[in-house]
Design a protein around this motif. Structure first.
Motif, short mmCIF file in Angstrom:
data_model
loop_
_atom_site.label_atom_id
_atom_site.label_comp_id
_atom_site.label_asym_id
_atom_site.label_seq_id
_atom_site.Cartn_x
_atom_site.Cartn_y
_atom_site.Cartn_z
N ILE A 115 0.63 3.32 7.22
CA ILE A 115 0.45 3.86 5.88
C ILE A 115 1.49 3.26 4.96
O ILE A 115 2.68 3.23 5.27
N ASN A 116 1.06 2.79 3.81
CA ASN A 116 1.96 2.19 2.84
C ASN A 116 2.40 3.28 1.85
O ASN A 116 1.82 3.47 0.79
N TYR A 117 3.46 4.00 2.23
CA TYR A 117 3.93 5.11 1.40
C TYR A 117 4.46 4.63 0.06
O TYR A 117 4.35 5.34 -0.94
N LYS A 118 5.05 3.45 0.03
CA LYS A 118 5.57 2.92 -1.23
C LYS A 118 4.43 2.76 -2.24
O LYS A 118 4.57 3.13 -3.40
N GLN A 119 3.29 2.26 -1.78
CA GLN A 119 2.14 2.08 -2.67
C GLN A 119 1.59 3.43 -3.12
O GLN A 119 1.23 3.60 -4.28
N ILE A 120 1.54 4.39 -2.22
CA ILE A 120 1.09 5.74 -2.57
C ILE A 120 1.99 6.33 -3.64
O ILE A 120 1.53 6.89 -4.63
N PHE A 121 3.31 6.19 -3.45
CA PHE A 121 4.28 6.71 -4.41
C PHE A 121 4.09 6.04 -5.78
O PHE A 121 4.05 6.72 -6.81
N GLU A 122 3.96 4.72 -5.79
CA GLU A 122 3.80 4.00 -7.06
C GLU A 122 2.49 4.37 -7.76
O GLU A 122 2.47 4.55 -8.98
N ASP A 123 1.42 4.49 -7.01
CA ASP A 123 0.13 4.88 -7.59
C ASP A 123 0.20 6.29 -8.18
O ASP A 123 -0.31 6.55 -9.27
N ALA A 124 0.83 7.20 -7.45
CA ALA A 124 0.96 8.58 -7.93
C ALA A 124 1.79 8.61 -9.19
O ALA A 124 1.49 9.37 -10.13
#
Length: 79
Positions: free
Chosen positions: A3-12
Motif C-alpha cells: 500500500i502506498n500510504y504516501k500517495q493516499i496521504f497526498e491525495d487526501a
C-alpha cells in the motif's frame, strides 16, 4: 503489492482542502478523517499527534461519524 500510504496521504490532502472556481476552500470531512488517521499512525507522513487531533476534530465538526472513534482514541492516548 504494498500500500502506498504516501500517495493516499497526498491525495487526501488535495481533496480535504479543495478550492472551488472562485478560490474558496471547501473542506472535505472524509479526506480530513483520512489525514488524521495518517498523522495518527505515521502512514505516508511523519507521525504527529497534534495534527492528527486537529484533522480529526475538523472532520467530526463537519459530520464525519467515523472520525469520532479515532478522535476518542486520541483522547484515550491523552493527546
Amino acid at each position: 503489492m504494498s500500500i502506498n500510504y504516501k500517495q493516499i496521504f497526498e491525495d487526501a490532502h488535495r481533496l480535504a482542502f479543495k478550492k472551488d472556481t472562485e478560490g474558496n476552500i471547501g473542506l472535505n470531512s472524509e479526506a480530513l478523517g483520512v489525514i488524521g488517521i495518517c498523522y495518527m499512525n505515521g502512514y505516508g507522513t511523519e507521525k504527529n499527534d497534534k495534527k492528527a487531533f486537529n484533522s480529526l476534530s475538523m472532520a467530526v465538526d463537519l459530520g464525519n461519524v467515523e472520525a469520532i472513534c479515532y478522535l476518542a482514541q486520541c483522547y484515550c492516548q491523552t493527546l
